[in-house]
Design a protein around this motif. Structure first.
Motif, PDB file in Angstrom:
ATOM      1  N   GLN A  44     -11.658   6.988 -40.273  1.00 26.87           N
ATOM      2  CA  GLN A  44     -12.316   5.691 -40.329  1.00 26.87           C
ATOM      3  C   GLN A  44     -13.427   5.562 -39.275  1.00 26.87           C
ATOM      4  N   LEU A  45     -14.438   4.750 -39.617  1.00 27.16           N
ATOM      5  CA  LEU A  45     -15.454   4.353 -38.646  1.00 27.16           C
ATOM      6  C   LEU A  45     -14.807   3.427 -37.612  1.00 27.16           C
ATOM      7  N   PRO A  46     -15.157   3.545 -36.335  1.00 27.49           N
ATOM      8  CA  PRO A  46     -14.481   2.734 -35.302  1.00 27.49           C
ATOM      9  C   PRO A  46     -14.651   1.236 -35.480  1.00 27.49           C
ATOM     10  N   LEU A  47     -15.754   0.804 -36.101  1.00 26.63           N
ATOM     11  CA  LEU A  47     -15.975  -0.635 -36.263  1.00 26.63           C
ATOM     12  C   LEU A  47     -14.906  -1.309 -37.106  1.00 26.63           C
ATOM     13  N   ILE A  48     -14.142  -0.516 -37.856  1.00 27.16           N
ATOM     14  CA  ILE A  48     -13.079  -1.105 -38.676  1.00 27.16           C
ATOM     15  C   ILE A  48     -12.031  -1.781 -37.791  1.00 27.16           C
ATOM     16  N   VAL A  49     -11.864  -1.297 -36.550  1.00 28.03           N
ATOM     17  CA  VAL A  49     -10.903  -1.889 -35.627  1.00 28.03           C
ATOM     18  C   VAL A  49     -11.324  -3.315 -35.271  1.00 28.03           C
ATOM     19  N   ASP A  50     -12.611  -3.513 -34.989  1.00 28.75           N
ATOM     20  CA  ASP A  50     -13.101  -4.846 -34.640  1.00 28.75           C
ATOM     21  C   ASP A  50     -13.022  -5.788 -35.837  1.00 28.75           C
ATOM     22  N   GLU A  51     -13.328  -5.265 -37.002  1.00 25.86           N
ATOM     23  CA  GLU A  51     -13.244  -6.105 -38.202  1.00 25.86           C
ATOM     24  C   GLU A  51     -11.804  -6.541 -38.454  1.00 25.86           C
ATOM     25  N   ARG A  52     -10.884  -5.634 -38.252  1.00 21.04           N
ATOM     26  CA  ARG A  52      -9.464  -5.944 -38.444  1.00 21.04           C
ATOM     27  C   ARG A  52      -9.025  -7.038 -37.475  1.00 21.04           C
ATOM     28  N   GLN A  53      -9.447  -6.909 -36.214  1.00 26.12           N
ATOM     29  CA  GLN A  53      -9.074  -7.899 -35.207  1.00 26.12           C
ATOM     30  C   GLN A  53      -9.721  -9.258 -35.481  1.00 26.12           C
ATOM     31  N   LEU A 100      -7.383   0.517 -44.689  1.00 24.90           N
ATOM     32  CA  LEU A 100      -6.140   0.953 -45.322  1.00 24.90           C
ATOM     33  C   LEU A 100      -5.072   1.268 -44.275  1.00 24.90           C
ATOM     34  N   PRO A 101      -3.805   0.961 -44.561  1.00 28.69           N
ATOM     35  CA  PRO A 101      -2.713   1.221 -43.611  1.00 28.69           C
ATOM     36  C   PRO A 101      -2.230   2.668 -43.709  1.00 28.69           C
ATOM     37  N   ALA A 102      -2.759   3.543 -42.889  1.00 28.58           N
ATOM     38  CA  ALA A 102      -2.431   4.962 -42.950  1.00 28.58           C
ATOM     39  C   ALA A 102      -1.212   5.291 -42.099  1.00 28.58           C
ATOM     40  N   ASP A 103      -0.637   6.459 -42.317  1.00 30.13           N
ATOM     41  CA  ASP A 103       0.410   6.961 -41.444  1.00 30.13           C
ATOM     42  C   ASP A 103      -0.198   7.433 -40.117  1.00 30.13           C
ATOM     43  N   ARG A 104      -1.439   7.915 -40.191  1.00 27.80           N
ATOM     44  CA  ARG A 104      -2.189   8.285 -38.987  1.00 27.80           C
ATOM     45  C   ARG A 104      -3.658   7.950 -39.229  1.00 27.80           C
ATOM     46  N   GLU A 105      -4.187   7.047 -38.415  1.00 23.64           N
ATOM     47  CA  GLU A 105      -5.592   6.668 -38.533  1.00 23.64           C
ATOM     48  C   GLU A 105      -6.403   7.401 -37.468  1.00 23.64           C
ATOM     49  N   VAL A 106      -7.399   8.144 -37.914  1.00 21.68           N
ATOM     50  CA  VAL A 106      -8.284   8.877 -37.014  1.00 21.68           C
ATOM     51  C   VAL A 106      -9.608   8.122 -36.916  1.00 21.68           C
ATOM     52  N   LEU A 107      -9.938   7.647 -35.719  1.00 25.17           N
ATOM     53  CA  LEU A 107     -11.224   6.985 -35.510  1.00 25.17           C
ATOM     54  C   LEU A 107     -12.275   8.043 -35.182  1.00 25.17           C
ATOM     55  N   MET A 108     -13.368   8.040 -35.933  1.00 22.80           N
ATOM     56  CA  MET A 108     -14.417   9.037 -35.750  1.00 22.80           C
ATOM     57  C   MET A 108     -15.365   8.579 -34.639  1.00 22.80           C
ATOM     58  N   LEU A 109     -15.066   8.992 -33.414  1.00 27.89           N
ATOM     59  CA  LEU A 109     -15.831   8.577 -32.236  1.00 27.89           C
ATOM     60  C   LEU A 109     -16.780   9.697 -31.822  1.00 27.89           C
ATOM     61  N   TYR A 110     -17.741   9.971 -32.693  1.00 22.10           N
ATOM     62  CA  TYR A 110     -18.626  11.120 -32.510  1.00 22.10           C
ATOM     63  C   TYR A 110     -19.786  10.754 -31.592  1.00 22.10           C
ATOM     64  N   SER A 111     -19.691  11.205 -30.359  1.00 17.85           N
ATOM     65  CA  SER A 111     -20.674  10.798 -29.354  1.00 17.85           C
ATOM     66  C   SER A 111     -22.041  11.429 -29.564  1.00 17.85           C
ATOM     67  N   SER A 112     -22.122  12.532 -30.305  1.00 16.06           N
ATOM     68  CA  SER A 112     -23.421  13.186 -30.497  1.00 16.06           C
ATOM     69  C   SER A 112     -24.404  12.292 -31.238  1.00 16.06           C
ATOM     70  N   PHE A 113     -23.880  11.338 -32.039  1.00 21.02           N
ATOM     71  CA  PHE A 113     -24.745  10.465 -32.833  1.00 21.02           C
ATOM     72  C   PHE A 113     -25.130   9.178 -32.111  1.00 21.02           C
ATOM     73  N   VAL A 114     -24.526   8.921 -30.949  1.00 24.04           N
ATOM     74  CA  VAL A 114     -24.799   7.660 -30.242  1.00 24.04           C
ATOM     75  C   VAL A 114     -25.176   7.918 -28.782  1.00 24.04           C
ATOM     76  N   ARG A 115     -25.795   9.055 -28.517  1.00 24.26           N
ATOM     77  CA  ARG A 115     -26.266   9.300 -27.154  1.00 24.26           C
ATOM     78  C   ARG A 115     -27.238   8.194 -26.739  1.00 24.26           C
ATOM     79  N   PRO A 116     -27.218   7.700 -25.515  1.00 27.89           N
ATOM     80  CA  PRO A 116     -26.388   8.108 -24.375  1.00 27.89           C
ATOM     81  C   PRO A 116     -25.141   7.258 -24.200  1.00 27.89           C
ATOM     82  N   HIS A 117     -24.645   6.660 -25.289  1.00 25.65           N
ATOM     83  CA  HIS A 117     -23.526   5.719 -25.186  1.00 25.65           C
ATOM     84  C   HIS A 117     -22.198   6.325 -25.625  1.00 25.65           C
TER      85      HIS A 117
END
Length: 321
Positions: free
Chosen positions: A170-179, A194-211
């Motif tokens: 999942q994209l990380p923004l889904i967490v904020d939308e859920r909240q 979606l309610p997964a057994d394991r949710e992987v947040l895609m926190l790929y820093s290469s696409f959001v340099r320098p943040h």
């Protein structure tokens, strides 16, 4: 003063290659050796259901390497799973079941990659403001979103009945939308919460340099598993494709930051790590080393997230049902 020992995390490597380069990757004995030494899993992108890919799965299984079946669609159907292609996703899973049975394959789990339609995302990134009206029209997709979510819940129930754990990417923004209790992002981008057994947040820093570091520090504690990257590979996107892959120093920083928040990490991608010679370095990696803090930028990221949640919460009151 001695540093407290930090145990290595559970590592999973994403691998998203066509059949021929996939075979070539695993013909190198050192790749299997490194994965076994790391006690790592592989989330294998099923870009096709070819006999050659089945052979690679059997080879990984014979080496004792767990393999997750990362479900993907043909590009013309959107590639990733989203609001508009739930019927195609179900059909693809049915084909996957037949392929699995025909080749007697074993899987550690099934991964559902929830991202915008690849063709639409490419249009959005290349045209930007010209796509604004298209995005605004999507705000009326409330009923469509509910139907898609029901369809994916049924698919996930079928996957679990088949004995598999369900992972979502999942994209990380889904967490904020859920909240925020909103569906704004889902309507605009076509992603589905979606309610997964394991949710992987895609926190790929290469696409959001320098943040990148602040993105990781802000979201990692809220993830069932943290996805770090990209070390190279994957589909090409306008603008994002120009971002260079992570260096060893950047990947090391991200892994250390993520490990302090989460014990389950995904790395995108295996082929990128092999190309840059990262696997042998990971075998001797010091997980107890202190990461460089990014507290000031992280506080800024937290503030931005709070503002985004407030705006999303307000929009939820105005969205058409």
């Amino acid at each position: 003063m001695m540093r407290a020992a930090m145990t290595p995390p559970r590592l999973t490597f994403f691998c998203e290659l066509a059949a021929e380069p996939l075979q070539a990757l695993f013909e190198e004995p050192a790749v299997l050796e490194h994965l076994v030494a790391l006690k790592a899993s592989v989330s294998l992108g099923l870009v096709d259901l070819a006999p050659e890919r089945a052979g690679v799965v059997r080879r990984l299984h014979a080496a004792g390497i767990p393999v997750i079946a990362w479900q993907l669609l043909p590009t013309e159907q959107g590639y990733w799973f989203n609001l508009d292609n739930a019927p195609q996703a179900a059909a693809r899973y049915a084909a996957f079941r037949e392929w699995t049975a025909a080749h007697q394959l074993r899987w550690d789990g099934v991964g559902l990659d929830i991202e915008p339609d690849l063709h639409e995302l490419r249009q959005l990134l290349s045209r930007r403001w010209r796509q604004l009206l298209v995005l605004l029209r999507r705000l009326r997709r409330g009923e469509r979103l509910r139907q898609a979510r029901d369809a994916y819940l049924a698919l996930m129930a079928r996957i679990r009945e088949d004995g598999y754990r369900v992972d979502t990417y999942q994209l990380p923004l889904i967490v904020d939308e859920r909240q925020a209790g909103s569906t704004l992002l889902q309507r605009l981008l076509g992603v589905v919460d979606l309610p997964a057994d394991r949710e992987v947040l895609m926190l790929y820093s290469s696409f959001v340099r320098p943040h990148g570091a602040s993105l990781l520090e802000s979201y990692a504690a809220q993830a069932g598993s943290v996805g770090v990257g990209s070390t190279g590979g994957g589909v090409e996107l306008p603008g994002a494709g120009a971002a260079p892959p992570l260096s060893w120093e950047e990947l090391s920083r991200d892994l250390l930051l993520a490990r302090r928040r989460c014990a389950d990490l995904h790395v995108f991608s295996l082929e990128g790590c092999v190309r840059q010679g990262f696997l042998p370095r990971l075998r001797t990696f010091d997980w107890s080393a202190p990461p460089e803090p990014a507290k000031t930028k992280t506080r800024r990221m937290e503030l931005m997230r709070r503002v985004a949640r407030a705006m999303s919460r307000a929009c939820a009151l105005l969205l058409p049902r």
